[in-house]
Scaffold this active site. Structure first.
Site, PDB file in Angstrom:
ATOM      1  CB  CYS A 132     -14.095   2.276 -23.294  1.00  0.00           C
ATOM      2  SG  CYS A 132     -14.794   2.926 -21.797  1.00  0.00           S
ATOM      3  CG  ASP A 166       3.958   2.060   2.000  1.00  0.00           C
ATOM      4  OD1 ASP A 166       4.753   2.498   2.845  1.00  0.00           O
ATOM      5  OD2 ASP A 166       4.082   2.215   0.778  1.00  0.00           O
ATOM      6  CG  ASP A 216       5.422  -1.353   1.605  1.00  0.00           C
ATOM      7  OD1 ASP A 216       5.689  -0.964   2.741  1.00  0.00           O
ATOM      8  OD2 ASP A 216       5.163  -0.609   0.651  1.00  0.00           O
TER       9      ASP A 216
END
Lengths: 730, 57
Positions: free
Chosen positions: A51, A452, A633
């Site tokens: 990476c 949610d 939320d």
């Protein structure tokens, strides 16, 4: 477009109103001084050596970048680049090589960069380690039988190393002990300081009188292990704090302000009521306002949970946080920054948060029991031996010092930090950021998980659901039209239809309505039901009309977030009840619940209802984990026992939650609850281990049989076994 | 036992050298990215110098 640097760093300039006119010259000068800009990007998915090379390689080949350096520990890359390079460009480059990247505000990060307190602790730790090793060397000689003058000399050398070390390394404990005493409390640090001071002064006294027992090694070892615990604790706190800052920095808040028709990119703090703000398609409303020009559709998903876009045109109000979809909108600002509806909702959260801060952690409960106990034991040992020996103060003090040293919460100081460090490190590598210090313990107690829908279990991006039932001719026309728009529904269609596009000419997007064009001289339209001229269906859909034929509806479902099913299955396997609560309409929610296999769902829930539902569950004695992303939320997130939000969530939601998922993948939630549960178990085990050592060693000390060697052994063995136990975390 | 007069100062001195090295490493911020440093050794890129130190705040 001109970019104006934030004035915050040069506070003095912006202070007086008269100065506003002056900086023009300075700004010119500043533009001329070509200084490389330092940009900072968050890289949630970087984890290995490959990476580093990919990211740095990709950035370095990008024109204008001078240097790029990945910090894998903090999962960040800092870039030095020409002033005209923006972080958005670089994020785009990184996305091209397969890495998610978010811009961070280097100003907000500066605090964590220079972690002075952490480095100070580390310095003390290093000094304590050096002294401990050298004193131990001399002590081993004494324990193995050094006599008379040799022993005294070794004790004197030990004293010369130990006394300055205790003075230097003990400071964090002395300071907080003093602070606790001044307000009349007995914290953990009072017995620690007492043990450190008593052990060194008694040993010094014994050394001066050629005594046999000196506890210099114990005093220094004590400060080393306690500092280690303190440092680990500080590190996980600093990580949590930097996480919070990183999140605040994730969304660098800027707005395009129109002044006399010229666009200026400004920090939101400088946008005032009454300004004109331009929001491009795809952009998020930075402020509350009323549309004065343009028409478009806005996505209110984050605020209300609705998955269907809503029309926005002149005279209609929009709120901060909504996403503009199709056409550019010019807004007259009605509220910005702290006054915007976004911030007002975030303020509501603060109330619920303070209630949660009352949670007592395991460590606090242990300390509450432990601290008085240590004092009582030590004083009663002193009293008993005074009485027994008929007033031999030197002997009695020696015993009570030994008791203090042995009972001193060495392992106790490491018990929790070692586990928290191991667990949060493990979770961080999985892309889970623990923002709150007590979140891990609270997460372990969870038995109900409330999700949610829009933006949390789904990505909030639509996916065509009835393409199979639509004839190819319509598909090719729809594709030709959809390709001309950047509306999410159109883009989803364009991405999924694989036939050749029909030859549609005169393509024109009507912002807020749809796209129209000409097919063989006849008009074709793709867009809203009313504009196309059909009855709308209850699902999310876009409609296609071709003159002379019955219009068709392309329906959509939300794309499920990767890992959502794995997370649900994992949580269910751990025996947790799962609920779905959404602000979306019933048809969409029930269809989605069936898809992911959640039987217990509620649709059309308003923000207050969500919060009430969470509270009702809590009243029934459940410990609720709320997972959500939207503004609707936030109440529920703050009210829940513990809460998680994805990094793509709105600021307010991330602020309200204890844990943030850095990547897109949800499957880490199941790992997080599992690791949290294990971590709490390890903490309890650690308390048991250190208690066990005390049960053996304290009677010895009380009887006066504890030698410095026994004290050193008890201390180091218990600390090491506690740390090793923490590392067993899988 | 005369050897102790030499050995103890020597061992203290060596320990002290270690301490000074540690303080130097701290001051030059070599503990900023332990994970990255552990991984960097595996890359084939020619990387002969440490991270450019961040500006001191």
């Amino acid at each position: 477009m001109t970019y104006e640097a934030s004035d915050e760093g040069r506070g003095g300039l912006a202070a007086c109103p008269a100065c506003v006119a002056v900086p023009a010259a300075e700004r010119l000068a500043e533009l001329r001084r070509i200084e490389p800009s330092r940009l900072m990007l968050s890289l949630p998915s970087a984890y290995c050596a490959a990476c580093i090379s990919t990211v740095e390689g990709a950035l370095k080949t990008h024109p204008g970048v001078r240097s790029a350096r990945v910090n894998l520990t903090l999962k960040r890359v800092s870039v030095e680049a020409e002033p005209d390079i923006t972080a958005a460009d670089l994020a785009h480059v990184l996305e091209g090589v397969g890495y998610e990247a978010h811009e961070l505000d280097p100003g907000m990060l500066s605090m964590t960069e220079t972690d002075r307190q952490g480095r100070e602790l580390l310095m003390r730790l290093g000094v304590a380690f050096f002294s401990m090793m050298n004193i131990m060397l001399l002590s081993v000689a004494v324990w193995s039988g050094a006599e008379a003058a040799t022993r005294d000399m070794f004790h004197w050398i030990s004293a010369m190393i130990a006394i300055p070390t205790v003075i230097f390394c003990g400071q964090p404990f002395f300071k907080s002990a003093w602070a606790a005493l001044r307000v009349g409390r007995l914290g953990m640090d009072v017995p620690i300081s007492l043990a450190l001071i008593l052990a060194s002064s008694i040993s010094l006294y014994e050394t001066m009188h050629s005594g046999e027992k000196a506890y210099f090694d114990a005093a220094v070892m004590l400060s080393f292990f306690l500092l280690l615990g303190r440092y680990l604790d500080h590190r996980s706190r600093a990580l949590a704090r930097s996480a919070a800052e990183e999140l605040a920095a994730l969304e660098v808040p800027r707005a395009i302000v129109l002044e006399d028709g010229i666009e200026h990119l400004r920090p939101i703090a400088q946008v005032a009521k009454g300004d004109l703000v331009l929001v491009r398609p795809g952009g998020r409303m930075p402020v509350d306002g009323v549309v004065v020009e343009g028409s478009s559709e806005v996505d209110r998903g984050l605020l209300t949970g609705e998955s269907l876009p809503v029309f926005a045109g002149p005279g209609l109000a929009v709120s901060a946080g909504e996403v503009n979809l199709t056409g550019p909108l010019t807004l007259r600002v009605s509220a910005a920054g702290r006054d915007s509806s976004l911030h007002r909702m975030a303020d509501l959260v603060a109330v619920a948060e303070s209630a949660r801060n009352k949670y007592t952690t395991l460590a606090e409960r242990a300390a509450r029991f432990y601290s008085p106990m240590v004092h009582i034991l030590s004083f009663s040992a002193f009293g008993f031996w005074m009485w027994k020996t008929g007033g031999d103060v030197r002997f009695a003090i020696n015993i009570s010092a030994a008791v203090l040293i042995i009972t001193c919460p060495c392992a106790l100081g490491l018990a929790v930090p070692a586990v928290v460090t191991a667990a949060s490190g493990k979770l961080f590598r999985k892309g889970v950021l623990i923002k709150n210090g007590t979140a891990l313990e609270r997460l372990a107690e969870v038995d109900v998980v409330v999700f949610d829908k829009t933006g949390t279990l789904t990505l909030g991006t639509p996916e065509p659901s009835n393409l199979d039932s639509i004839v190819e001719q319509f598909q090719s026309v729809a594709l030709a039209l959809a390709k001309a728009s950047s509306h999410p529904l159109a883009m989803a269609l364009a991405g999924r239809i694989h036939t050749a596009p029909a030859e549609v000419t005169d393509l024109r997007e009507v912002p807020g309505y749809g796209i129209e064009g000409c097919l063989n001289g006849a008009k074709v339209r793709l867009g809203r039901a009313a504009w196309v001229g059909v009855e709308s269906v209850p699902e999310t859909a876009t409609y296609l009309s071709v003159v002379g034929q019955t219009p068709v509806a392309f329906t959509f479902t939300d794309t499920i977030r990767p890992g959502a099913e794995a997370a649900i299955a994992g949580l269910r396997a751990q025996g947790k009840a799962i609920k779905l609560v959404s602000g979306d309409n019933e048809a969409a929610v029930s269809a989605f619940a069936a898809r992911v296999g959640i039987a217990d769902w509620v649709a059309g829930a308003l923000p207050a209802e969500k919060a009430a539902l969470v509270r009702a569950l809590a009243d029934q004695g459940h410990k609720v984990l709320m997972v959500g992303d939207g503004l609707n939320d936030t109440g529920a997130l703050a009210g829940a026992h513990v809460s998680i939000s994805p990094a793509q969530a709105l600021d307010a939601a991330r602020v309200a939650s204890d844990i943030v998922l850095l990547g897109r993948d949800l499957s880490a939630i199941a790992d997080a609850t599992r690791i949290a549960k294990q971590a709490t178990k390890r903490m309890v085990e650690n308390f048991e281990i250190s208690a066990a050592y005390n049960v053996i060693a304290v009677p010895l000390a009380l009887m006066g049989a504890a030698t410095p060697l026994a004290a050193a052994l008890a201390m180091s063995l218990s600390s090491i076994s506690v740390s090793l136990n923490a590392l067993r975390l899988k | 036992m005369q050897i102790l007069a030499i050995l103890i100062p020597v061992s203290l001195f060596l320990g002290f050298v270690g301490l000074v090295a540690f303080v130097w490493a701290m001051r030059t911020r070599q503990f900023e990215d332990p994970q990255g440093d552990a991984s960097r050794i595996l890359t084939t890129d020619y990387d002969d110098k440490p991270a450019q130190s961040a500006p001191d705040a």
